[in-house]
Design a protein around this motif. Sequence first.
Motif, PDB file in Angstrom:
ATOM      1  N   VAL A 155      45.590  30.617  30.480  1.00 54.22           N
ATOM      2  CA  VAL A 155      45.812  31.479  31.741  1.00 54.22           C
ATOM      3  C   VAL A 155      46.314  32.646  31.439  1.00 54.22           C
ATOM      4  CG1 VAL A 155      47.023  31.226  34.060  1.00 54.22           C
ATOM      5  CG2 VAL A 155      46.272  29.116  32.902  1.00 54.22           C
ATOM      6  N   GLU A 165      47.170  37.073  32.812  1.00 54.45           N
ATOM      7  CA  GLU A 165      47.311  37.907  34.101  1.00 54.45           C
ATOM      8  C   GLU A 165      46.325  39.029  33.862  1.00 54.45           C
ATOM      9  OE1 GLU A 165      51.209  39.021  35.411  1.00 54.45           O
ATOM     10  OE2 GLU A 165      51.906  37.133  34.865  1.00 54.45           O
ATOM     11  N   THR A 186      41.384  36.200  41.159  1.00 56.82           N
ATOM     12  CA  THR A 186      41.541  35.150  40.236  1.00 56.82           C
ATOM     13  C   THR A 186      39.986  34.893  39.723  1.00 56.82           C
ATOM     14  OG1 THR A 186      43.545  34.619  40.631  1.00 56.82           O
ATOM     15  CG2 THR A 186      42.339  33.183  39.425  1.00 56.82           C
ATOM     16  N   VAL A 196      44.307  35.574  36.426  1.00 60.45           N
ATOM     17  CA  VAL A 196      45.062  35.488  37.507  1.00 60.45           C
ATOM     18  C   VAL A 196      45.241  36.747  37.820  1.00 60.45           C
ATOM     19  CG1 VAL A 196      46.832  34.791  38.818  1.00 60.45           C
ATOM     20  CG2 VAL A 196      45.993  33.157  37.184  1.00 60.45           C
ATOM     21  N   ARG A 239      50.891  38.204  41.855  1.00 58.80           N
ATOM     22  CA  ARG A 239      50.168  37.876  40.498  1.00 58.80           C
ATOM     23  C   ARG A 239      51.116  37.021  39.643  1.00 58.80           C
ATOM     24  NH1 ARG A 239      48.616  42.740  39.167  1.00 58.80           N
ATOM     25  NH2 ARG A 239      50.294  43.126  37.625  1.00 58.80           N
ATOM     26  N   ARG A 252      50.484  32.985  38.905  1.00 55.28           N
ATOM     27  CA  ARG A 252      50.087  32.699  37.687  1.00 55.28           C
ATOM     28  C   ARG A 252      51.164  31.404  37.228  1.00 55.28           C
ATOM     29  NH1 ARG A 252      50.547  35.182  31.396  1.00 55.28           N
ATOM     30  NH2 ARG A 252      50.635  33.075  30.213  1.00 55.28           N
ATOM     31  N   ASP A 292      49.902  27.747  36.148  1.00 58.52           N
ATOM     32  CA  ASP A 292      50.298  27.236  34.941  1.00 58.52           C
ATOM     33  C   ASP A 292      50.581  25.686  35.187  1.00 58.52           C
ATOM     34  OD1 ASP A 292      49.941  29.282  33.096  1.00 58.52           O
ATOM     35  OD2 ASP A 292      51.993  30.097  33.474  1.00 58.52           O
TER      36      ASP A 292
END
Length: 473
Positions: A182, A184, A190, A365, A373, A377, A381
Amino acid sequence: MKRADLVRSIVRDSALRDRINAGIESIRDVAKSSYGNRSGNVLIENRYGEPVVSHDGITNVANLIVSDPVENAVISIVRQASDKTDQEAGDATTFSVLLTCFGYDYWSKKIADGRSIREVQSAIDIATDRIVSRLRKIKTELRPEDEGVLLNVAETATGSEPLAQIISEAKKIAGGNGSIVVVETTDENTVLSRVDGFSYDNGFSVVALADDMQSLKSDFRNPAVIVMAKPCVKNDDIMPILSIVAKSSHAPIVLIGDVRGEALESVVANKISGKLRIAVIAPPAIGRDEFLNDIAVYSGNRVFSGDAANFDIKEYVGSVDEAHITVRSATLNGSHNPDLANYAESVTDEARRKRLLGVTAKIEVGAPTEAERRELRLRVDDGVCAVETASTHGVIVGGGAAMKDISTELVDYKYLADASYDLLSPGKLSLADGVVDSAYAIERAIVNAHSAIKQLVSIELALPFANEEDEER
């Protein structure tokens, strides 16, 4: 340090109890604000930079620092349960906090009623074993075809059906041998993509090496990869090598090898001071030599086994497109070795071959603002960690329902229900209702919370620094 800075105050009796209870209430209030289906977010001011709007329990309590030193110490002890659960399972962090707080209320009354500290601590150990034993009996193991249950796990963890759908698809892409990462992105949406990846179930040698200390992760682009066969114990074993690599490429470094003692301390010190951006990952004990050779091939270099003076950058430094490291895992994406497929075909062990030719599900994301954001995220997670542990260790009914059921059967431990209040439905839930938790995450939360409770109930006297007491007044 001046002698006056070492002078301590003594806090005992009712004054101590009041301040312990105040610390418990403070962290409980923060945890409850983002707990459950109808919860909200926490606004966190940053001294520098933009504020954060967070739904992530571990982030929220990590930012709770109060002026009173005794209350702050109590908050730190409760937070340890949440941090340990986060490192082990990546989910149920808020439940860890609430269970510690409600459990402390329950067990501290036993001491107030005349039972000794040692007696109560022994009773807490018995309670932990009984609760975990019952949890293991009621959990449900998942089969490969139980995709719908994993989707529900993701939705329970993230509180979002669209995010849960993305995580569920990511799990399908990763399968049993790949991984999910994952990151950003500055885009507003996303998105999920499939990339090549070499995944390994081991992460940072020490968490101090993480770039992001809230999520305990590092994301590297085009890192230099070094694979070491010999253990590195002294500075001379590793620091000359790292210095040469850092000066020549200015890239972040992924070091695969056994680094410990003085060598590891120096690596951490250089990371903290900003001189190195590095992740150190220990290889597995079983199949170590094969693993080191495989990861060297994947990153396009050779395993280094000589003295630091003989290190050749061209021969022993490889590279990949990206590296994603957490406390639990490491993933290298994008091999630059054109001979990788041929090498993999020559490997007779199927597990090794699948890892060399593995895939990674990459979730990027995005959101219009940095605050959104970041918040998204953290939720993703949590959802990924919940899905990973659920697929391996099974599930239980979520929404606090399983803990309520256990507290009904084990009537001595009613605080389980207090810490697990069901905000979704006043009635009895089942897995069919789609509210599902990772059994492993809840189990680790139970163990870690009771460990913290044992420490809290044992406190008879506090010794805060006197200068902190004066500042507080």
